[in-house]
Design a protein around this motif. Sequence first.
Motif, mmCIF file in Angstrom:
data_model
loop_
_atom_site.group_PDB
_atom_site.id
_atom_site.type_symbol
_atom_site.label_atom_id
_atom_site.label_comp_id
_atom_site.label_asym_id
_atom_site.label_seq_id
_atom_site.Cartn_x
_atom_site.Cartn_y
_atom_site.Cartn_z
ATOM 1 N N ALA A 13 0.833 -1.206 0.000
ATOM 2 C CA ALA A 13 0.000 0.000 0.000
ATOM 3 C C ALA A 13 0.867 1.256 0.000
ATOM 4 C CB ALA A 13 -0.933 -0.004 1.209
ATOM 5 N N GLN A 14 1.918 1.263 0.784
ATOM 6 C CA GLN A 14 2.838 2.407 0.806
ATOM 7 C C GLN A 14 3.447 2.636 -0.569
ATOM 8 O OE1 GLN A 14 3.764 4.502 3.284
ATOM 9 N NE2 GLN A 14 2.934 3.567 5.136
ATOM 10 N N ARG A 15 3.922 1.562 -1.183
ATOM 11 C CA ARG A 15 4.552 1.688 -2.502
ATOM 12 C C ARG A 15 3.553 2.162 -3.548
ATOM 13 N NH1 ARG A 15 6.869 -3.262 -6.217
ATOM 14 N NH2 ARG A 15 7.721 -1.964 -7.886
ATOM 15 N N LEU A 16 2.349 1.617 -3.502
ATOM 16 C CA LEU A 16 1.310 1.974 -4.464
ATOM 17 C C LEU A 16 0.992 3.465 -4.388
ATOM 18 C CD1 LEU A 16 -0.577 0.344 -6.456
ATOM 19 C CD2 LEU A 16 -2.302 0.458 -4.651
ATOM 20 N N LEU A 17 0.792 3.960 -3.176
ATOM 21 C CA LEU A 17 0.481 5.374 -2.986
ATOM 22 C C LEU A 17 1.657 6.261 -3.380
ATOM 23 C CD1 LEU A 17 -1.411 4.898 0.366
ATOM 24 C CD2 LEU A 17 -2.380 6.131 -1.581
ATOM 25 N N GLN A 18 2.838 5.901 -2.912
ATOM 26 C CA GLN A 18 4.016 6.732 -3.199
ATOM 27 C C GLN A 18 4.260 6.854 -4.698
ATOM 28 O OE1 GLN A 18 6.065 8.514 -1.337
ATOM 29 N NE2 GLN A 18 5.566 7.897 0.748
ATOM 30 N N GLU A 19 4.279 5.735 -5.389
ATOM 31 C CA GLU A 19 4.654 5.772 -6.808
ATOM 32 C C GLU A 19 3.585 6.451 -7.659
ATOM 33 O OE1 GLU A 19 6.321 2.339 -8.604
ATOM 34 O OE2 GLU A 19 7.496 1.779 -6.829
ATOM 35 N N ASN A 20 2.313 6.178 -7.393
ATOM 36 C CA ASN A 20 1.254 6.794 -8.192
ATOM 37 C C ASN A 20 1.154 8.295 -7.946
ATOM 38 O OD1 ASN A 20 -0.746 4.864 -9.845
ATOM 39 N ND2 ASN A 20 0.078 3.723 -8.100
ATOM 40 N N LEU A 21 1.317 8.725 -6.696
ATOM 41 C CA LEU A 21 1.148 10.137 -6.378
ATOM 42 C C LEU A 21 2.373 10.961 -6.760
ATOM 43 C CD1 LEU A 21 -0.648 9.723 -2.948
ATOM 44 C CD2 LEU A 21 -1.681 10.387 -5.125
ATOM 45 N N GLN A 22 3.562 10.401 -6.563
ATOM 46 C CA GLN A 22 4.772 11.156 -6.901
ATOM 47 C C GLN A 22 4.829 11.495 -8.386
ATOM 48 O OE1 GLN A 22 8.459 9.561 -5.386
ATOM 49 N NE2 GLN A 22 7.630 9.291 -3.329
ATOM 50 N N ARG A 23 4.280 10.631 -9.228
ATOM 51 C CA ARG A 23 4.256 10.898 -10.671
ATOM 52 C C ARG A 23 3.416 12.123 -11.014
ATOM 53 N NH1 ARG A 23 2.769 4.699 -12.402
ATOM 54 N NH2 ARG A 23 4.650 3.713 -11.568
ATOM 55 N N MET A 24 2.467 12.453 -10.129
ATOM 56 C CA MET A 24 1.561 13.565 -10.384
ATOM 57 C C MET A 24 2.095 14.896 -9.853
ATOM 58 S SD MET A 24 -2.035 11.680 -9.398
ATOM 59 C CE MET A 24 -3.034 13.131 -9.781
ATOM 60 N N LEU A 25 3.154 14.855 -9.064
ATOM 61 C CA LEU A 25 3.667 16.070 -8.428
ATOM 62 C C LEU A 25 4.706 16.765 -9.291
ATOM 63 C CD1 LEU A 25 4.122 14.806 -4.744
ATOM 64 C CD2 LEU A 25 2.256 16.219 -5.656
ATOM 65 N N ALA A 26 4.629 18.070 -9.327
ATOM 66 C CA ALA A 26 5.675 18.867 -9.963
ATOM 67 C C ALA A 26 6.866 18.961 -9.019
ATOM 68 C CB ALA A 26 5.144 20.260 -10.292
ATOM 69 N N PRO A 27 8.051 19.263 -9.535
ATOM 70 C CA PRO A 27 9.222 19.402 -8.662
ATOM 71 C C PRO A 27 8.957 20.413 -7.541
ATOM 72 C CG PRO A 27 9.889 19.370 -10.959
ATOM 73 C CD PRO A 27 8.396 19.444 -10.959
ATOM 74 N N GLY A 28 9.263 19.996 -6.318
ATOM 75 C CA GLY A 28 9.084 20.867 -5.161
ATOM 76 C C GLY A 28 7.736 20.746 -4.483
ATOM 77 N N GLU A 29 6.762 20.142 -5.137
ATOM 78 C CA GLU A 29 5.440 19.983 -4.503
ATOM 79 C C GLU A 29 5.488 18.878 -3.447
ATOM 80 O OE1 GLU A 29 2.210 21.470 -7.841
ATOM 81 O OE2 GLU A 29 2.717 19.328 -7.771
ATOM 82 N N LYS A 30 4.770 19.129 -2.352
ATOM 83 C CA LYS A 30 4.719 18.170 -1.246
ATOM 84 C C LYS A 30 3.285 18.036 -0.762
ATOM 85 C CE LYS A 30 9.333 19.382 0.550
ATOM 86 N NZ LYS A 30 9.612 20.483 -0.382
ATOM 87 N N ILE A 31 2.891 16.806 -0.431
ATOM 88 C CA ILE A 31 1.534 16.561 0.064
ATOM 89 C C ILE A 31 1.564 15.626 1.263
ATOM 90 C CG2 ILE A 31 0.326 16.938 -2.126
ATOM 91 C CD1 ILE A 31 0.310 13.865 -2.505
ATOM 92 N N THR A 32 0.501 15.732 2.071
ATOM 93 C CA THR A 32 0.215 14.755 3.124
ATOM 94 C C THR A 32 -1.097 14.065 2.760
ATOM 95 O OG1 THR A 32 1.338 16.037 4.837
ATOM 96 C CG2 THR A 32 -0.294 14.414 5.576
ATOM 97 N N VAL A 33 -1.083 12.753 2.790
ATOM 98 C CA VAL A 33 -2.260 11.958 2.439
ATOM 99 C C VAL A 33 -2.730 11.211 3.689
ATOM 100 C CG1 VAL A 33 -3.174 10.134 0.958
ATOM 101 C CG2 VAL A 33 -1.360 11.646 0.114
ATOM 102 N N THR A 34 -3.978 11.416 4.047
ATOM 103 C CA THR A 34 -4.562 10.705 5.179
ATOM 104 C C THR A 34 -5.657 9.780 4.660
ATOM 105 O OG1 THR A 34 -4.143 12.597 6.628
ATOM 106 C CG2 THR A 34 -5.694 10.922 7.425
#
Length: 372
Positions: A116-137
């Motif tokens: 689950a950690q890997r799935l969330l990390q890899e799918n979401l990081q692809r959507m982020l522009a350089p420097g963008e940061k998010i918290t997912v709950t």
Amino acid sequence: MSRSGYTLPVFACAAAVAALHWLHDRQPLSIASVDLIEPAQIAEIPIEQVAGLSENTALAIARSDPGDNLDLTKDTPIWALVEWREQGDEAVIIKGGEGIGRQLNADDKPAIYAYAQRLLQENLQRMLAPGEKITVTIILPEGRSLAVRTSNSAFGVVEGLSLLGTTGISQPLSTPDQLAVFRAELQNKASRFETLVFCIGENGLDLARKLGINPDQLVKTANWLGPMLVEADVLGVKEILLFGYHGKLMKLAGGIFHTHHYLADGRREILAAHCAIIAGLKLPDIQAVFNSATAEAALTHLKSLDAATGSDWVNQVYSAIAETIDVRSQEYIQSHSESGTKVTVCGSILFDRDRKIIVKSKTAGLLMGKLC
């Protein structure tokens, strides 16, 4: 043909993808694409609702669909709250909200496991522009109430459900189609080995590997222990080591050879009977075992008795259960055998929620000597 679905982490990821999409584009998604990673394919997941809660926060909701599976999470909603963040080095921080269980054996960390950690990390990081940061709950509104109907607490997960799994595909493990898959694996391995190890689930498979058992000799059975034992005998397997969590495997001592809780459960009766008849515990302790909410709670009570009195109740009770499992398993095979000749020899090993072995039957001890 039974329909497969997706595991809970996939729907959590889909909701997070939809929420992040809203933060970027201020547009709701009706379908979220999720790269499952394991296997390498894209899943298109319906999104029920997406809402912006503020300029920096969005919430999206998906709904679990595990396919034709006896799964209590079927149709349960999964929420993902995604927030922009400026601080910290990590691009994606994942948290467990209401309904996600806590791991008592891992410093109360949320029960969001590796896949689950890997799935969330890899799918979401692809959507982020350089420097963008998010918290997912991740939030499971029904998680706390559903958890009381699972064996999660036996494995140290409390107050909610786990985002568990090693793949994105949820196979219908309790359907006849899945039994055919298990039988095919058994047929393949029976052609190569005279001794096999039957594991009900992933915990048994993982522990067996760590003990040094050849992975090629491990066979997953899910809840189909009865038909798998008979099949092994027909195929000429000489020896089977039954390796499982005590709350599941002890059902065989009561003659229950399909271990899904939807069909039958006699754990407290089996434990209480062995406490009374074999070990001779006093009535208050037998009643305490019988009234325990889980098999793990009953084991804890027996351990506390041992600690308080210097006795050996755990070993006495569980040794008797293990020997009964061996006998009843071979009786089950014999009753279904057409030849009436010598049947497959069975030994059993039971482990607790911490994956520590409680007991090995005498036959299991001999088999382990051959396997490790």
